[in-house]
Design a protein around this motif. Sequence first.
Motif, PDB file in Angstrom:
ATOM      1  N   THR A  22       0.834  -1.209   0.000  1.00  0.00           N
ATOM      2  CA  THR A  22       0.000   0.000   0.000  1.00  0.00           C
ATOM      3  C   THR A  22       0.866   1.255   0.000  1.00  0.00           C
ATOM      4  OG1 THR A  22      -1.797  -1.124   1.163  1.00  0.00           O
ATOM      5  CG2 THR A  22      -1.751   1.277   1.290  1.00  0.00           C
ATOM      6  N   LEU A  23       1.883   1.278   0.860  1.00  0.00           N
ATOM      7  CA  LEU A  23       2.753   2.446   0.945  1.00  0.00           C
ATOM      8  C   LEU A  23       3.642   2.570  -0.286  1.00  0.00           C
ATOM      9  CD1 LEU A  23       3.683   2.188   4.710  1.00  0.00           C
ATOM     10  CD2 LEU A  23       2.490   4.106   3.641  1.00  0.00           C
ATOM     11  N   ALA A  24       4.138   1.459  -0.788  1.00  0.00           N
ATOM     12  CA  ALA A  24       5.003   1.511  -1.970  1.00  0.00           C
ATOM     13  C   ALA A  24       4.255   2.028  -3.190  1.00  0.00           C
ATOM     14  CB  ALA A  24       5.583   0.123  -2.251  1.00  0.00           C
ATOM     15  N   LEU A  25       3.024   1.568  -3.384  1.00  0.00           N
ATOM     16  CA  LEU A  25       2.216   2.049  -4.517  1.00  0.00           C
ATOM     17  C   LEU A  25       1.938   3.540  -4.394  1.00  0.00           C
ATOM     18  CD1 LEU A  25      -0.269  -0.940  -4.848  1.00  0.00           C
ATOM     19  CD2 LEU A  25       1.297  -0.145  -6.640  1.00  0.00           C
ATOM     20  N   SER A  26       1.580   3.982  -3.190  1.00  0.00           N
ATOM     21  CA  SER A  26       1.325   5.408  -2.983  1.00  0.00           C
ATOM     22  C   SER A  26       2.589   6.224  -3.243  1.00  0.00           C
ATOM     23  CB  SER A  26       0.831   5.649  -1.551  1.00  0.00           C
ATOM     24  OG  SER A  26       0.641   7.031  -1.315  1.00  0.00           O
ATOM     25  N   ALA A  27       3.720   5.732  -2.756  1.00  0.00           N
ATOM     26  CA  ALA A  27       4.983   6.448  -2.954  1.00  0.00           C
ATOM     27  C   ALA A  27       5.339   6.531  -4.435  1.00  0.00           C
ATOM     28  CB  ALA A  27       6.101   5.756  -2.176  1.00  0.00           C
ATOM     29  N   MET A  28       5.193   5.434  -5.153  1.00  0.00           N
ATOM     30  CA  MET A  28       5.506   5.454  -6.582  1.00  0.00           C
ATOM     31  C   MET A  28       4.653   6.479  -7.316  1.00  0.00           C
ATOM     32  SD  MET A  28       6.375   1.513  -7.737  1.00  0.00           S
ATOM     33  CE  MET A  28       4.919   0.725  -7.063  1.00  0.00           C
ATOM     34  N   LYS A  29       3.364   6.520  -7.013  1.00  0.00           N
ATOM     35  CA  LYS A  29       2.458   7.460  -7.682  1.00  0.00           C
ATOM     36  C   LYS A  29       2.847   8.908  -7.362  1.00  0.00           C
ATOM     37  CE  LYS A  29      -1.576   8.302  -9.846  1.00  0.00           C
ATOM     38  NZ  LYS A  29      -1.549   9.764  -9.970  1.00  0.00           N
ATOM     39  N   LEU A  30       3.116   9.202  -6.092  1.00  0.00           N
ATOM     40  CA  LEU A  30       3.513  10.557  -5.708  1.00  0.00           C
ATOM     41  C   LEU A  30       4.794  10.976  -6.429  1.00  0.00           C
ATOM     42  CD1 LEU A  30       2.817  10.376  -1.871  1.00  0.00           C
ATOM     43  CD2 LEU A  30       1.738  12.001  -3.449  1.00  0.00           C
ATOM     44  N   ILE A  31       5.760  10.087  -6.469  1.00  0.00           N
ATOM     45  CA  ILE A  31       7.047  10.428  -7.072  1.00  0.00           C
ATOM     46  C   ILE A  31       6.940  10.560  -8.580  1.00  0.00           C
ATOM     47  CG2 ILE A  31       9.410   9.612  -7.418  1.00  0.00           C
ATOM     48  CD1 ILE A  31       9.089   8.242  -4.591  1.00  0.00           C
ATOM     49  N   VAL A  32       6.285   9.613  -9.219  1.00  0.00           N
ATOM     50  CA  VAL A  32       6.103   9.679 -10.670  1.00  0.00           C
ATOM     51  C   VAL A  32       5.406  10.972 -11.082  1.00  0.00           C
ATOM     52  CG1 VAL A  32       4.746   8.679 -12.564  1.00  0.00           C
ATOM     53  CG2 VAL A  32       6.171   7.208 -11.118  1.00  0.00           C
ATOM     54  N   ASP A  33       4.400  11.382 -10.323  1.00  0.00           N
ATOM     55  CA  ASP A  33       3.615  12.560 -10.682  1.00  0.00           C
ATOM     56  C   ASP A  33       4.322  13.880 -10.400  1.00  0.00           C
ATOM     57  OD1 ASP A  33       1.580  10.931 -11.516  1.00  0.00           O
ATOM     58  OD2 ASP A  33       0.262  11.299  -9.803  1.00  0.00           O
ATOM     59  N   HIS A  34       5.327  13.890  -9.505  1.00  0.00           N
ATOM     60  CA  HIS A  34       5.865  15.168  -9.042  1.00  0.00           C
ATOM     61  C   HIS A  34       7.369  15.345  -9.158  1.00  0.00           C
ATOM     62  CE1 HIS A  34       1.925  14.860  -6.954  1.00  0.00           C
ATOM     63  NE2 HIS A  34       1.874  16.145  -7.211  1.00  0.00           N
ATOM     64  N   ILE A  35       8.117  14.301  -9.497  1.00  0.00           N
ATOM     65  CA  ILE A  35       9.563  14.427  -9.484  1.00  0.00           C
ATOM     66  C   ILE A  35      10.076  15.440 -10.503  1.00  0.00           C
ATOM     67  CG2 ILE A  35       9.903  12.435 -11.029  1.00  0.00           C
ATOM     68  CD1 ILE A  35      12.477  11.821  -9.439  1.00  0.00           C
ATOM     69  N   GLU A  36       9.494  15.472 -11.688  1.00  0.00           N
ATOM     70  CA  GLU A  36       9.988  16.408 -12.696  1.00  0.00           C
ATOM     71  C   GLU A  36       9.650  17.849 -12.342  1.00  0.00           C
ATOM     72  OE1 GLU A  36      10.048  14.514 -16.950  1.00  0.00           O
ATOM     73  OE2 GLU A  36       8.372  13.627 -15.842  1.00  0.00           O
ATOM     74  N   ALA A  37       8.479  18.069 -11.749  1.00  0.00           N
ATOM     75  CA  ALA A  37       8.119  19.424 -11.324  1.00  0.00           C
ATOM     76  C   ALA A  37       9.040  19.902 -10.211  1.00  0.00           C
ATOM     77  CB  ALA A  37       6.668  19.463 -10.864  1.00  0.00           C
ATOM     78  N   ALA A  38       9.364  19.008  -9.259  1.00  0.00           N
ATOM     79  CA  ALA A  38      10.277  19.384  -8.174  1.00  0.00           C
ATOM     80  C   ALA A  38      11.668  19.684  -8.719  1.00  0.00           C
ATOM     81  CB  ALA A  38      10.343  18.271  -7.136  1.00  0.00           C
ATOM     82  N   TYR A  39      12.062  18.961  -9.747  1.00  0.00           N
ATOM     83  CA  TYR A  39      13.376  19.164 -10.362  1.00  0.00           C
ATOM     84  C   TYR A  39      13.433  20.479 -11.147  1.00  0.00           C
ATOM     85  CZ  TYR A  39      17.287  18.300 -13.600  1.00  0.00           C
ATOM     86  OH  TYR A  39      18.443  18.388 -14.351  1.00  0.00           O
ATOM     87  N   GLU A  40      12.425  20.718 -11.959  1.00  0.00           N
ATOM     88  CA  GLU A  40      12.426  21.907 -12.811  1.00  0.00           C
ATOM     89  C   GLU A  40      12.058  23.181 -12.058  1.00  0.00           C
ATOM     90  OE1 GLU A  40      13.540  22.158 -15.717  1.00  0.00           O
ATOM     91  OE2 GLU A  40      13.686  20.081 -16.393  1.00  0.00           O
ATOM     92  N   HIS A  41      11.215  23.047 -11.043  1.00  0.00           N
ATOM     93  CA  HIS A  41      10.728  24.223 -10.309  1.00  0.00           C
ATOM     94  C   HIS A  41      10.866  23.947  -8.811  1.00  0.00           C
ATOM     95  CE1 HIS A  41       9.150  25.514 -14.186  1.00  0.00           C
ATOM     96  NE2 HIS A  41       8.555  24.335 -14.296  1.00  0.00           N
TER      97      HIS A  41
END
Length: 398
Positions: free
Chosen positions: A215-234
């Motif tokens: 449950t936690l791994a799936l939630s973490a993957m979704k959060l990271i996939v959806d936001h890693i590029e935005a955190a990197y660029e901005h």
Amino acid sequence: MDMRAVFRMPRTIHYGRSALERIGEETAHYGSKALIISDEVMSSLGYISNVRDYLATAKVESVTYLGVASEPTDVFVTEALELMEEKSCDVIISIGGGSCIDTAKAVSVLAVNGGYIGDYRNRNKTITKAPIAHIAIPTTAGTGSEATDATVITNKANDVKMMIKQPAFMPEVAIVDPLLTISSPKHVTAATGIDALSHAIEAYISRQSQPMTDTLALSAMKLIVDHIEAAYEHGENLDARGAMALGALQAGIAFTNASVCLVHGMSRPIGALFHVPHGYSNAMLLPAVLEFSQEHCRERLADLGRFFVPTKEKVDNQTAADIAVNEVKRLCKELQIPNLRGWGIDERSYESVIKKMALDALDSGSPANNPKVPTRLEIESLYRICFDYNYSTDNVMK
């Protein structure tokens, strides 16, 4: 469901913007004089003075050890422990990346149980006494060390990264404040972000995974996939930073209970011998290891792959697993993760220690959790592949 599992996490977790403000009152529950373990960068950013101010308001004295540099070593542990004993501190605070937190974990255990930190590796020596209370404050969204019961310390005498796991290493309190991650430069955001993703993926595909970690791994993957590029660029995007901090926390809780796999087993020797930061070495290895493992965890990789496709699209498991591998490769390329040659490692020096690295990786135990358990020769082959690895998505191993 017929299974038995254990699930551990810190006693208390504070997370969200301005969570750091809770440090004074939390520390006062455990002691009256804190040893703050960190580094010079955290001091220059003003984070140490902020923590000390909150502690002073709560009538808690503090002493600082700022000697942590890059990957944690047994030398840092010894120095911090000596300072703690000299100043009679009764509670520990770590603030910084995983190196600061891992150093503090070792100090908290040794302060009560004594000995050398390597004594506790592979449970050669069991921790019998409760450690000094440790409050962990991460400033990167990556290692998840604030929520794990393991520490990784390099033995400087033989250049071996010792992964030491026992319940006593779990911090008593974790304070996860995304405002502290804004200071992370782009390259750190990239490396720690892929590190967090590797934690989530390995927890999910591990042979020791369980429903709560899933449950936690799936939630973490979704959060990271959806936001890693935005955190990197901005980097100032607080929503993206908050999502990454939460994803890294969830991934940390997941992998400490499900264990990591081949990526981490191979990563530690690279860090020990070539001083590549842990986040980078994991990122450099992740795509090739996923290709190696794919046929043995297709359905689980498919779950990751579907996070990358529009909601209305339906894809079969094979296609979705391919998408997962390709998208991880694309992320590494977009986030400018170098391969090992690109990092600057000398090929001849690298080749000369590949056998040692493979043996050290196997000795860590992590590769045994991988969906496809590798032989020593297969690990040696993967090390060679990763040296000149091409993140191009038209270069998928079959």
